[in-house]
Design a protein around this motif. Structure first.
Motif, mmCIF file in Angstrom:
data_model
loop_
_atom_site.group_PDB
_atom_site.id
_atom_site.type_symbol
_atom_site.label_atom_id
_atom_site.label_comp_id
_atom_site.label_asym_id
_atom_site.label_seq_id
_atom_site.Cartn_x
_atom_site.Cartn_y
_atom_site.Cartn_z
ATOM 1 N N ARG A 16 0.823 -1.209 0.000
ATOM 2 C CA ARG A 16 0.000 0.000 0.000
ATOM 3 C C ARG A 16 0.860 1.263 0.000
ATOM 4 O O ARG A 16 1.993 1.250 0.503
ATOM 5 N N ILE A 17 0.298 2.342 -0.538
ATOM 6 C CA ILE A 17 0.959 3.642 -0.455
ATOM 7 C C ILE A 17 1.152 4.004 1.010
ATOM 8 O O ILE A 17 0.242 3.827 1.823
ATOM 9 N N GLY A 18 2.340 4.516 1.342
ATOM 10 C CA GLY A 18 2.649 4.864 2.724
ATOM 11 C C GLY A 18 3.405 3.785 3.459
ATOM 12 O O GLY A 18 4.007 4.052 4.512
ATOM 13 N N ASP A 19 3.398 2.534 2.913
ATOM 14 C CA ASP A 19 4.186 1.458 3.521
ATOM 15 C C ASP A 19 5.671 1.763 3.383
ATOM 16 O O ASP A 19 6.113 2.373 2.404
ATOM 17 N N TRP A 20 6.423 1.312 4.368
ATOM 18 C CA TRP A 20 7.876 1.288 4.208
ATOM 19 C C TRP A 20 8.243 -0.021 3.518
ATOM 20 O O TRP A 20 7.627 -1.064 3.772
ATOM 21 N N VAL A 21 9.218 0.034 2.631
ATOM 22 C CA VAL A 21 9.614 -1.158 1.891
ATOM 23 C C VAL A 21 11.133 -1.257 1.899
ATOM 24 O O VAL A 21 11.836 -0.252 1.779
ATOM 25 N N VAL A 22 11.631 -2.484 2.096
ATOM 26 C CA VAL A 22 13.070 -2.722 2.229
ATOM 27 C C VAL A 22 13.513 -3.721 1.174
ATOM 28 O O VAL A 22 12.940 -4.809 1.051
ATOM 29 N N ALA A 23 14.555 -3.361 0.398
ATOM 30 C CA ALA A 23 15.164 -4.266 -0.588
ATOM 31 C C ALA A 23 16.669 -4.249 -0.367
ATOM 32 O O ALA A 23 17.330 -3.258 -0.665
ATOM 33 N N GLY A 24 17.187 -5.319 0.219
ATOM 34 C CA GLY A 24 18.610 -5.314 0.561
ATOM 35 C C GLY A 24 18.879 -4.280 1.639
ATOM 36 O O GLY A 24 18.244 -4.276 2.703
ATOM 37 N N THR A 25 19.795 -3.374 1.366
ATOM 38 C CA THR A 25 20.128 -2.325 2.336
ATOM 39 C C THR A 25 19.379 -1.026 2.059
ATOM 40 O O THR A 25 19.599 -0.026 2.730
ATOM 41 N N ILE A 26 18.510 -1.028 1.056
ATOM 42 C CA ILE A 26 17.758 0.167 0.669
ATOM 43 C C ILE A 26 16.370 0.125 1.296
ATOM 44 O O ILE A 26 15.621 -0.832 1.105
ATOM 45 N N ALA A 27 16.027 1.178 2.061
ATOM 46 C CA ALA A 27 14.707 1.281 2.688
ATOM 47 C C ALA A 27 14.085 2.610 2.305
ATOM 48 O O ALA A 27 14.735 3.658 2.386
ATOM 49 N N THR B 3 15.798 -1.251 10.684
ATOM 50 C CA THR B 3 16.388 -2.436 11.317
ATOM 51 C C THR B 3 16.587 -3.554 10.297
ATOM 52 O O THR B 3 17.642 -4.205 10.257
ATOM 53 N N LEU B 4 15.564 -3.776 9.475
ATOM 54 C CA LEU B 4 15.672 -4.803 8.430
ATOM 55 C C LEU B 4 16.794 -4.491 7.453
ATOM 56 O O LEU B 4 17.564 -5.376 7.055
ATOM 57 N N ALA B 5 16.914 -3.211 7.053
ATOM 58 C CA ALA B 5 17.969 -2.808 6.120
ATOM 59 C C ALA B 5 19.336 -3.010 6.739
ATOM 60 O O ALA B 5 20.284 -3.460 6.067
ATOM 61 N N ALA B 6 19.472 -2.677 8.030
ATOM 62 C CA ALA B 6 20.763 -2.831 8.718
ATOM 63 C C ALA B 6 21.177 -4.288 8.790
ATOM 64 O O ALA B 6 22.366 -4.621 8.685
ATOM 65 N N GLU B 7 20.194 -5.179 8.960
ATOM 66 C CA GLU B 7 20.498 -6.609 9.017
ATOM 67 C C GLU B 7 21.020 -7.133 7.686
ATOM 68 O O GLU B 7 21.656 -8.197 7.635
#
Length: 512
Positions: free
Chosen positions: A215-226, A275-279
């Motif tokens: 959804r619009i407004g969600d945060w999304v993480v791909a690898g180290t990019i958030a 946090t997910l991106a840092a991992e």
């Protein structure tokens, strides 16, 4: 177009299909024909932009097609595309049968363990021979149904738009057997299938949703990019509020370009996303191209000459495509090595990196500012920018070719028979003779021969006629010459009767 709900939150989703095949066998034609006939367009005119995937409707059901590049240079990207698909269509021209890229596509499909359908295209052509194709496929360990195997075959003609409905029917049948279901109540997950930098909208990525609802407004993480989703569009360029499983979607709001093939996951809050991106920071590099790291970590073979490169591209997928293409340039004498690489414009830092690494810079669809160009000129760092990937390949091929030792060709200009010898000092000998043919000129080279064997080679540094220096003596004339042997370790005494084969050397540039 309702999906049947299997249980709370779990729904049947459209199949994701990747179409693979040898170049010119009609993959693009089949995709175009399906687009024209079946694309689930919301507006007249159909597709308004190319994002690497689109959806078509057949009956009352959707099918998602991955539109992957078909040339060898993009084989690695195409392989990654197959990994995100549920099934594949292997396109084989009925008049040409199995070709090198067909075998490559079969390998991709098998490695990804995908169910697949063989589309025998160009069935309308006079030379079409379906039985030969099936026999050749059997040689690649692909047994079609009427040969006792499990792989279905559909005969089609993209040109005549024949067999497309049957092909779509077969896709839906295979999908039904695969029982494709996803839980929409889970956090959204999927894969990045394209990314680039847009001058107006910033970093943009095309994603394919696998699970959940994005959804619009969600945060999304791909690898180290958030990043936080600012906007979403479907394959027609129409705005979306949410994206569901199997749906391709264009996402804005990234702080940088996420890598092609990287899985993404949604997060409700910024802290969770960070946090997910840092991992993911310690993830191994996505591209085998750069696993060797900088030049120092990639040992060079002393027997070869190396072209050193700094490469900057518009999107991360271009890096892999360039590497795949460059690997086709093979030589035992020269090679290339990558000093550094990255996505984005060419900068002053890239010029400094190239200068330190004795490298040149290659840009692909990236800007090159006037100040950066001026700095490169001052530091004598070569910079070349391209918009077509195959122009890069030819450029690198040319640069590597320039490192090859040239081919040396002897162009005969005359013969001189020795009539007398006068003086010898070190590698210099003064002799006299008659020009038998052609001419003898100052500065030309000569092989000293005796009974057809070469005694030594050298250069004529002086020509005299009647004790006067001349630049050249022609056929029939007697003259004196000063001969300098080229190799001080290989000096023979010139004797009466020896023949000097006079020639000029032409250096011919070699190419890869």
């Amino acid at each position: 177009m309702a999906n049947n709900t299997a249980q709370s939150g779990t729904v049947i989703r459209p199949p994701i299909v990747v179409v693979l095949g040898h170049v010119d066998h009609g993959k693009t034609s089949i995709l175009d024909a399906i687009r024209q006939s079946n694309v689930a367009a919301k507006e007249t005119g159909g597709i308004t932009q190319h994002i690497g995937a689109y959806q078509a409707v057949h009956g009352d059901k959707l099918i998602t097609f991955l539109d992957t590049p078909g040339h060898e240079a993009f084989s690695a990207i195409r392989s990654r595309g197959a990994k995100v698909a549920d099934m594949a269509i292997l396109v084989v021209a009925a008049d040409e049968s199995v070709k090198p890229q067909t075998a490559e596509a079969i390998s991709v499909i098998k490695d990804a363990k995908l169910p697949f359908i063989v589309a025998l295209n160009k069935i309308d052509k006079p030379g079409a021979n379906p039985q030969k194709v099936k026999q050749d496929l059997a040689g690649c360990e692909v047994l079609v149904e009427d040969w006792g195997g499990k792989v279905p075959v559909v005969e089609v003609s993209a040109k005549e738009k024949k067999g497309l409905a049957e092909l779509m029917d077969m896709v839906l049948l295979v999908a039904e057997l695969e029982d494709l279901k996803e839980d929409r109540s889970l956090p959204a997950k999927g894969v990045i299938i394209e990314s680039h930098l847009d001058k107006r909208r910033g970093y943009i990525a095309t994603a394919l949703v696998h699970k959940g609802i994005l959804r619009i407004g969600d945060w999304v993480v791909a690898g180290t990019i958030a990043g936080k989703i600012k906007s979403m569009e479907d394959f027609n360029g129409q705005p979306l509020i949410q994206a569901v499983p199997s749906q391709p979607v264009v996402i804005t709001g990234w702080p940088n370009t996420p890598e092609i093939g990287r899985e993404f996951v949604s997060a409700a809050e910024k802290d969770e996303a960070m946090t997910l991106a840092a991992e993911n920071v310690n993830l191994s590099p996505l591209f085998a191209f750069f696993r060797g790291g900088p030049v120092e970590a990639k040992k060079e073979n002393d027997s070869k000459k190396y072209l050193r490169l700094v490469i900057k591209t518009d999107v991360s997928s271009s890096l892999e495509a360039i590497d795949t293409a460059l690997r086709q340039i093979r030589s035992d004498e020269v090679a290339y090595t990558v000093v550094d690489q990255g996505v984005g414009p060419i900068t002053d830092a890239d010029v400094r990196t190239a200068l330190a690494g004795k490298a040149s810079i290659i840009g692909f669809r990236v800007p090159l500012g006037a100040s950066v160009r001026k700095l490169a000129e001052q530091d004598n760092v070569g910079v070349a920018s391209f918009d077509i990937i195959y122009e890069i390949i030819e450029h690198v091929r040319g640069q590597m070719s320039a490192l090859l030792e040239p081919e040396v060709k002897k162009n005969p200009v005359g013969k001189l028979k020795i009539l007398a010898t006068f003086k010898k000092s070190g590698n210099i000998q003064i002799v006299g003779g008659r020009v038998m043919s052609g001419s003898v000129a100052r500065g030309t080279l000569a092989d000293v021969t005796r009974n057809g064997d070469i005694l030594m080679i050298g250069k004529i540094t002086q020509v005299q006629q009647e004790k006067e220096d001349v630049s050249e003596a022609n056929e029939g004339v007697e003259c004196g010459i000063r001969f300098e042997a080229s190799d001080p370790k290989n000096i023979a005494d010139i004797a009466e009767g020896d023949i000097l084969e006079i020639y000029k050397e032409e250096k011919i540039a070699r190419t890869l």
